[in-house]
Motif scaffolding. Structure first.
Motif: not given
Length: 119
Positions: A58-60, A73-79, A66-70
């Motif tokens: 959904r956020v993608m 960040r967008r889903v508010g979860r651990d990398f 997008l980078s995996m880190r981004e």
């Protein structure tokens, strides 16, 4: 607008879809422009498209690479957890790897399946 259609269908139905795609690629039949992802069962679909993985999709959606880190960040979860989910989504053909990260190359996702009663 590009839409990914998610289906639950038998192996025979999937093979017929692949055969049609091959015919369209060689010009034997018109290209229908449909992008689909098939699963053999409801259970298999839910093993791949868990709620947390659908949140990633959904956020993608419509965002480009997008980078995996981004994404994390967008889903508010651990990398690390997001990385594992993205790996599953890439291996399942839901998202693609790009030079600059990962991408869901569709503007929306449509689910197309029926649920029947047990025998």
């Amino acid at each position: 607008m590009a839409t990914l259609k998610v289906k639950i269908e038998s192996l025979d139905q999937t093979m017929a879809t692949v055969a049609d795609a091959m015919k369209a690629a060689t010009g034997q039949i018109p290209l229908n422009g449909e992008f689909s992802l098939s699963f053999p069962s409801w259970e298999t679909m839910h093993r791949v498209l868990t709620p947390k993985r659908l949140e990633i999709v959904r956020v993608m959606t419509g965002q480009g690479p997008l980078s995996m880190r981004e994404v994390a960040r967008r889903v508010g979860r651990d990398f690390k957890a997001v990385h594992a989910d993205i790996d599953t989504l890439v291996k399942s053909g839901v998202i693609d790897k790009a030079d600059s990260g990962v991408v869901f190359p569709y503007d929306r996702i449509h689910f197309d399946f029926e649920i029947q009663s047990a025998a």
